[in-house]
Scaffold this active site. Structure first.
Site, PDB file in Angstrom:
ATOM      1  N   GLY A 273      -8.445  -7.266   4.470  1.00  0.00           N
ATOM      2  CA  GLY A 273      -9.310  -7.554   5.527  1.00  0.00           C
ATOM      3  C   GLY A 273      -8.845  -8.227   6.908  1.00  0.00           C
ATOM      4  O   GLY A 273      -9.311  -8.387   7.846  1.00  0.00           O
TER       5      GLY A 273
ATOM      6  N   TYR B 185      13.220 -34.897 -15.480  1.00  0.00           N
ATOM      7  CA  TYR B 185      11.850 -34.703 -15.864  1.00  0.00           C
ATOM      8  C   TYR B 185      11.122 -35.034 -14.233  1.00  0.00           C
ATOM      9  O   TYR B 185      11.756 -35.386 -13.186  1.00  0.00           O
ATOM     10  CB  TYR B 185      11.602 -36.149 -16.367  1.00  0.00           C
ATOM     11  CG  TYR B 185      11.758 -37.341 -15.851  1.00  0.00           C
ATOM     12  CD1 TYR B 185      10.673 -38.063 -14.918  1.00  0.00           C
ATOM     13  CD2 TYR B 185      12.722 -38.170 -16.148  1.00  0.00           C
ATOM     14  CE1 TYR B 185      11.109 -39.234 -14.548  1.00  0.00           C
ATOM     15  CE2 TYR B 185      13.113 -39.458 -15.560  1.00  0.00           C
ATOM     16  CZ  TYR B 185      12.222 -39.948 -14.812  1.00  0.00           C
ATOM     17  OH  TYR B 185      12.355 -41.379 -14.138  1.00  0.00           O
TER      18      TYR B 185
ATOM     19  N   HIS C 125     -15.624  -8.198   1.129  1.00  0.00           N
ATOM     20  CA  HIS C 125     -14.678  -9.011   1.924  1.00  0.00           C
ATOM     21  C   HIS C 125     -14.641 -10.548   1.157  1.00  0.00           C
ATOM     22  O   HIS C 125     -13.717 -11.101   0.841  1.00  0.00           O
ATOM     23  CB  HIS C 125     -14.776  -9.081   3.350  1.00  0.00           C
ATOM     24  CG  HIS C 125     -13.938 -10.013   4.138  1.00  0.00           C
ATOM     25  ND1 HIS C 125     -14.414 -11.339   4.432  1.00  0.00           N
ATOM     26  CD2 HIS C 125     -12.737  -9.655   4.699  1.00  0.00           C
ATOM     27  CE1 HIS C 125     -13.409 -11.832   5.145  1.00  0.00           C
ATOM     28  NE2 HIS C 125     -12.160 -10.955   5.238  1.00  0.00           N
TER      29      HIS C 125
ATOM     30  N   ARG D 148      -3.380  -1.425  -6.149  1.00  0.00           N
ATOM     31  CA  ARG D 148      -2.417  -2.592  -6.164  1.00  0.00           C
ATOM     32  C   ARG D 148      -2.950  -3.576  -7.283  1.00  0.00           C
ATOM     33  O   ARG D 148      -3.857  -3.498  -8.175  1.00  0.00           O
ATOM     34  CB  ARG D 148      -2.811  -3.274  -4.979  1.00  0.00           C
ATOM     35  CG  ARG D 148      -4.230  -3.824  -4.745  1.00  0.00           C
ATOM     36  CD  ARG D 148      -4.322  -4.281  -3.299  1.00  0.00           C
ATOM     37  NE  ARG D 148      -5.763  -4.643  -3.024  1.00  0.00           N
ATOM     38  CZ  ARG D 148      -6.402  -4.730  -2.082  1.00  0.00           C
ATOM     39  NH1 ARG D 148      -5.606  -4.788  -0.927  1.00  0.00           N
ATOM     40  NH2 ARG D 148      -7.698  -5.112  -1.691  1.00  0.00           N
TER      41      ARG D 148
ATOM     42  N   SER E 233      15.294 -42.310 -10.037  1.00  0.00           N
ATOM     43  CA  SER E 233      13.952 -41.507  -9.494  1.00  0.00           C
ATOM     44  C   SER E 233      13.829 -41.477  -8.325  1.00  0.00           C
ATOM     45  O   SER E 233      13.730 -42.532  -7.664  1.00  0.00           O
ATOM     46  CB  SER E 233      12.685 -42.508 -10.313  1.00  0.00           C
ATOM     47  OG  SER E 233      11.564 -41.581 -10.314  1.00  0.00           O
TER      48      SER E 233
ATOM     49  N   MET F 289      -6.002  -7.409   8.616  1.00  0.00           N
ATOM     50  CA  MET F 289      -5.250  -6.566   9.422  1.00  0.00           C
ATOM     51  C   MET F 289      -5.922  -5.160   9.738  1.00  0.00           C
ATOM     52  O   MET F 289      -7.044  -5.056   8.971  1.00  0.00           O
ATOM     53  CB  MET F 289      -3.610  -6.239   9.064  1.00  0.00           C
ATOM     54  CG  MET F 289      -2.841  -7.437   8.965  1.00  0.00           C
ATOM     55  SD  MET F 289      -1.095  -7.310   8.921  1.00  0.00           S
ATOM     56  CE  MET F 289      -1.151  -6.636   7.081  1.00  0.00           C
TER      57      MET F 289
ATOM     58  N   CYS G 243       9.184 -39.250  -9.046  1.00  0.00           N
ATOM     59  CA  CYS G 243       7.787 -39.925  -9.304  1.00  0.00           C
ATOM     60  C   CYS G 243       6.897 -39.789  -8.178  1.00  0.00           C
ATOM     61  O   CYS G 243       5.878 -40.293  -8.177  1.00  0.00           O
ATOM     62  CB  CYS G 243       8.113 -41.225  -9.875  1.00  0.00           C
ATOM     63  SG  CYS G 243       9.047 -42.442  -8.724  1.00  0.00           S
TER      64      CYS G 243
ATOM     65  N   LYS H 112       0.755  -1.037   0.043  1.00  0.00           N
ATOM     66  CA  LYS H 112      -0.154   0.049  -0.061  1.00  0.00           C
ATOM     67  C   LYS H 112       0.867   1.233   0.000  1.00  0.00           C
ATOM     68  O   LYS H 112       0.584   2.189  -0.976  1.00  0.00           O
ATOM     69  CB  LYS H 112      -0.929  -0.008   1.112  1.00  0.00           C
ATOM     70  CG  LYS H 112      -2.055   1.091   1.223  1.00  0.00           C
ATOM     71  CD  LYS H 112      -3.011   0.939   2.180  1.00  0.00           C
ATOM     72  CE  LYS H 112      -3.842  -0.412   2.105  1.00  0.00           C
ATOM     73  NZ  LYS H 112      -4.639  -0.900   3.365  1.00  0.00           N
TER      74      LYS H 112
ATOM     75  N   ARG I 174      -3.652   2.866   8.447  1.00  0.00           N
ATOM     76  CA  ARG I 174      -3.848   1.710   7.872  1.00  0.00           C
ATOM     77  C   ARG I 174      -2.906   0.703   7.599  1.00  0.00           C
ATOM     78  O   ARG I 174      -1.595   1.426   7.347  1.00  0.00           O
ATOM     79  CB  ARG I 174      -4.401   2.061   6.513  1.00  0.00           C
ATOM     80  CG  ARG I 174      -5.624   3.029   6.184  1.00  0.00           C
ATOM     81  CD  ARG I 174      -6.157   3.400   5.078  1.00  0.00           C
ATOM     82  NE  ARG I 174      -6.819   2.508   4.420  1.00  0.00           N
ATOM     83  CZ  ARG I 174      -7.085   2.341   3.088  1.00  0.00           C
ATOM     84  NH1 ARG I 174      -6.729   3.369   2.236  1.00  0.00           N
ATOM     85  NH2 ARG I 174      -7.763   1.633   2.581  1.00  0.00           N
TER      86      ARG I 174
END
Length: 906
Positions: free
Chosen positions: A108, A878, A459, A343, A790, A110, A858, A30, A99
């Site tokens: 919402g 991979y 919110h 933002r 693997s 804080m 894997c 902010k 703020r």
């Protein structure tokens, strides 16, 4: 203005004119963006930002930095001089807001306090200066209400109840119908609530108000709801929050004033247009709280065209400057537009893909940056099913489509119930008039959120979009009664708690009962059943196609599938798999074949064992022929039998009862008795650390040889049919190179026999899984006998942590997550410091021995977005994952490569 000239002394306060958007670590999102807008010459009320470093000092030490008070005083003095008035002065007071503003948006979570500087004396001066007594007393009651709840810890319901009683006494429904006299009485009542509940008077000193509010914002970083949100969004806990002190501008000065939230594009769909909410005669928190229903932003053109035109121009400026969707908060004070925040806006998964490609087409970003603007988690959301539009449904209402998805569950009306029922395995829809930050844990537990108030910027909407939860807001035709735990729709339909409802976050429609679902168009695209076109679904598919095509071009990691049969293999191939990284052969021994395994286990003689293995061989061979045909031309890694043999036998309790009953009837079953003896013989206290994997191949003669022969013969058959099978044989659970060498020697002998008999060059690679800490630590030695590794990160995580996954996730993982021991389960995302460290060292040691060693993973981590980035970093070739996660892995492999090549990761 005070400056710290000593470079070793931290500067804790920055004027809005001093910062920029690149200082988010220091000034928070902010503060950095307020500074950026100030630099762009946009109308931002003057103010200053207290840095995140000050917050961290406060949280670490329990008190503010020594220099902070003097710096705040210097900046406050400069602000007073600029505004021509002093904080809280009696005749014409300067008022400020305090703020929060962390690096990452936490909507919402804080605290914020508006109208600081008002007191019993200055409220009179404000009324005279504004020429509006009602406005002054409305601002004062808001300050006491916010300050009491946020700073002094008074239960907010106390203030809400008093406000409701004041409206009831006046026989009005909205607070704007209360006049100055009503509000004066309310201020008196609010001050009494503060005195009773907080044990002190509401402070009349404006500087005390500001200092206490600053501390409260610091403290709000560590509230339960903020910590829960950070865990949910994987935001680090050590960042701290900045605090923004901004001169007040007032949207509650009458019909020519107001406040709103705007988006430069629709955060739900990504479409360009005029999106947002506006509320006349209100302050900013009224909009995001959803306590009064707003009007669409487009209505501002009719209400105040001058401000509307100016806002549209500013929105275009900001989107072009930030090169992204911007979320903007603004206030109009008597026809004067002020920008209070901007933002990069949160958006739905579909909007993320659409916006990324739109910005490429507009020349604002390139394809590499577009790839960084989307995530695998968002792609996974797009693959969820949607409601069947052709199904018979009972629609009971419609609200604002705030966050897409098809959510079905039992209606619940508070967070506690949502959590309780969810933990019992129930799917729930959280229904509220409007949500607030205290509802966060219930929102996380629910399948979806439905509110009767609020819009796309409320919110509920903002938080749901950030979490990827389905949400419908502002369903005004639904009456929500949280005390009686029911929802009443127009026409008299009543939904009681526990009744099933369905909500469509893409259309805003609400249905009674369970609505059937159909596959997502994105899944249909991956399966080759949909192509990009002109309608909305096809437009989304087109955006996904473009970004996936780029990801596939730039990624280094190949993506394979975990698949055990031809059907799964073909599906994986349609999803873009480049081979099979894990074929679990134990899945081929289930069903009707279990009887043959029982015979193998019960074999008393070599002849019986050879007979059982001989019966299994053609079945195994047929499995492999089908699998190699499905994946023709692509590698298939076949893991030899891994789980404990007792898993193929009946449950010990059931079998014992069966045998006991038979004995009581003198009806003996010789096979059951032998099975029971075998079960007892093979029983282990901890079978995951017992006779399994390579150990089976070493103690059950011929078992692995049979599997290797089946693979080799299947390869020979496919090659003879002009196919291109590329089989790799993987030996599981190796802990020492000697185990691997013994099995390898046996396998090579079998392969040689098949090759000699068929006259076909088989070229079968032999490798191993690295799933034990010892294997990782001795990887250099093991690589001498392995052509590939693997990493089995599921077992590696279990053995590194000493966790049994089947037990710990249900027993104590919830507590570990709540206490912050884990940011995320190590079975979901790889533990970089522990398990990851072993993987990294094994990669280095293995390749030092064998430079051409092929490396893959894997475990389930192969499809986890964050883990894919780690596997790219350590140099694997991979990843392998379940078929449904293949597109996610492909996308994240591209993002990892693109990010490593220098594109910013936003």
């Amino acid at each position: 203005m005070s400056e710290n000239n000593d470079p070793h002394v931290a500067k804790f306060v920055y004027d809005f004119t001093e910062g920029n958007k690149d200082l988010k670590d220091l000034l928070g999102g902010k503060g950095a963006n307020l500074a950026e807008m100030t630099n762009l010459g946009l109308p931002v009320p003057p103010g200053f930002t207290i840095t995140t470093e000050a917050c961290k000092v406060y949280l670490d030490s329990g008190h503010e930095p020594v220099a902070l008070r003097d710096e705040v005083s210097a900046h406050l003095g400069a602000l007073e001089q600029k505004m021509g008035k002093k904080l809280g002065q009696a005749d014409d007071p300067l008022l400020v807001s305090v703020r929060s503003g962390a690096k990452f948006s936490m909507p919402g979570m804080m605290d914020t306090v508006l109208n600081i500087g008002l007191s019993d004396k200055s409220v009179i001066g404000l009324a005279q200066q504004a020429g509006d007594e009602r406005f002054a007393w409305d601002s004062y009651r808001r300050l006491i209400q916010m300050f009491g709840k946020t700073v002094l810890g008074v239960d907010g319901e106390q203030f809400e109840d008093a406000l409701d009683k004041a409206k009831a006494a006046k026989k009005v429904t909205v607070d704007t119908d209360l006049d100055a006299a009503d509000l004066k009485k309310l201020v008196t009542r609010f001050k009494k609530i503060v005195k009773t509940e907080a044990g002190r008077d509401f402070p009349q000193d404006p500087r005390e108000q500001m200092d206490l509010a600053i501390k409260a914002v610091f403290d709000s970083w560590n509230t339960d709801r903020a910590k829960l949100y950070r865990r949910q969004e994987r935001i680090p806990h050590d960042l701290g929050t900045a605090v923004n002190v901004c001169s007040m501008v007032f949207g509650n000065l009458g019909p020519d004033s107001g406040t709103g939230v705007a988006f430069t594009r629709d955060p739900a769909s990504g479409q360009q247009g005029v999106y947002g909410d506006y509320l006349q005669n209100a302050q900013g928190e009224d909009v995001v709280a959803g306590i009064r229903n707003t009007v669409p932003l487009a209505d501002l053109e009719r209400i105040d065209k001058k401000s509307y035109d100016q806002l549209m121009q500013i929105m275009e400026t900001l989107e072009t400057h930030y090169k992204d969707l911007c979320d903007i908060e603004f206030t109009i004070e008597r026809g004067q537009l002020w920008m209070l925040q901007t933002r990069v806006g949160k958006r739905t998964a579909g909007a993320a893909f659409r916006i990324a490609t739109q910005l490429v087409d507009q020349g604002l970003i390139d394809e590499a940056e577009a790839l960084q603007r989307v995530t695998g988690a968002q792609l996974a959301q797009l693959m969820f099913p949607r409601f069947d539009e052709d199904a018979k449904v009972e629609k009971i209402g419609r609200g604002i489509a705030a966050s897409p998805g098809a959510a079905v569950g039992k209606a619940v009306f508070d967070s506690y119930t949502a959590i309780k029922w969810s933990r019992s395995g129930e799917k729930v829809i959280l229904i509220r008039r409007e949500t607030n930050p205290d509802d966060l844990d219930g929102m996380i537990a629910a399948e979806g959120i439905l509110t009767s108030r609020g819009g796309k910027t409320s919110h509920a909407a903002v938080v749901a979009r950030g979490m990827g939860k389905t949400c419908v807001c502002g369903a005004e035709d639904l009456e929500v009664d949280t005390k009686r735990r029911r929802l009443t729709a127009q026409g008299g339909v009543v939904v009681e708690e526990g009744d099933v409802v369905s909500i469509d976050g893409s259309t805003g429609k609400v249905y009674l009962g369970e609505v059937p679902v159909v596959p997502s168009p994105v899944v249909e695209y991956f399966e080759g059943r949909m192509h990009a076109g002109a309608d909305d679904a096809d437009e989304l598919v087109g955006a996904v196609h473009r970004i996936m095509a780029y990801a596939d071009r730039v990624r280094r990691l190949r993506v394979r599938a975990n698949a055990d049969n031809a059907e799964d293999a073909l599906r994986a191939r349609r999803f873009g798999a480049q081979g099979i990284g894990l074929c679990r052969t134990e899945h081929m021994f289930l069903g009707e074949r279990r009887e043959l395994v029982e015979k193998l286990i019960l074999a008393d003689t070599e002849e019986e064992r050879e007979k059982a293995l001989g019966d299994l061989l053609p079945l195994q061979k047929r499995d492999f022929v089908e699998l190699f045909e499905a994946m023709d031309g692509l590698p298939v890694t076949v893991r030899l039998l891994d789980p404990p043999l007792h898993e193929f036998l009946p449950d010990i309790t059931e079998l014992s009862v069966r045998v006991a009953l038979a004995e009581s009837r003198k009806d003996h079953n010789e096979n059951d008795l032998r099975l029971l003896q075998a079960v007892h013989r093979l029983h282990e206290q901890n079978p995951m650390l017992g006779l399994r994997g390579v150990r089976l191949g070493l103690v059950i003669p011929g078992l692995f040889a049979m599997q290797v022969r089946a693979i080799a013969e299947a390869v020979a058959e496919r090659k003879n049919a002009k196919g291109d099978p590329r089989a790799e044989i993987m030996i599981p659970l190796v802990g020492t190179v000697q185990e691997l060498e013994i099995v390898r020697d046996e396998a090579e002998q079998v392969i040689g026999e098949v090759q000699a008999r068929t006259g076909i060059d088989l070229k079968l690679a032999l490798g191993t899984m690295i799933e034990l800490p010892r294997a990782a630590l001795t990887a250099g030695q093991i690589a001498e006998a392995a052509e590939f590794f693997s990493f089995g990160t599921n077992d590696l995580t279990q053995t590194v942590w000493g966790f049994s996954r089947d037990d710990v996730e249900a027993s104590f993982f919830t507590a570990y997550l709540e206490k912050g021991i884990f940011g995320v389960s190590p079975f979901e995302t790889i533990d970089r410091d522990g398990v990851g460290s072993l993987v990294r060292s094994a990669v280095l040691a293995g390749r030092a021995t064998r430079p051409d060693l092929k490396l893959g993973v894997c475990g389930e981590h192969g499809g986890d977005p964050e883990s894919v980035h780690f596997f790219h970093e350590v140099g694997l070739d991979y990843v392998s994952c379940s078929p449904f996660r293949i597109p996610v892995a492909r996308l994240e492999a591209g993002r990892a490569a693109s990010s490593a090549n220098g594109s910013d990761h936003r």
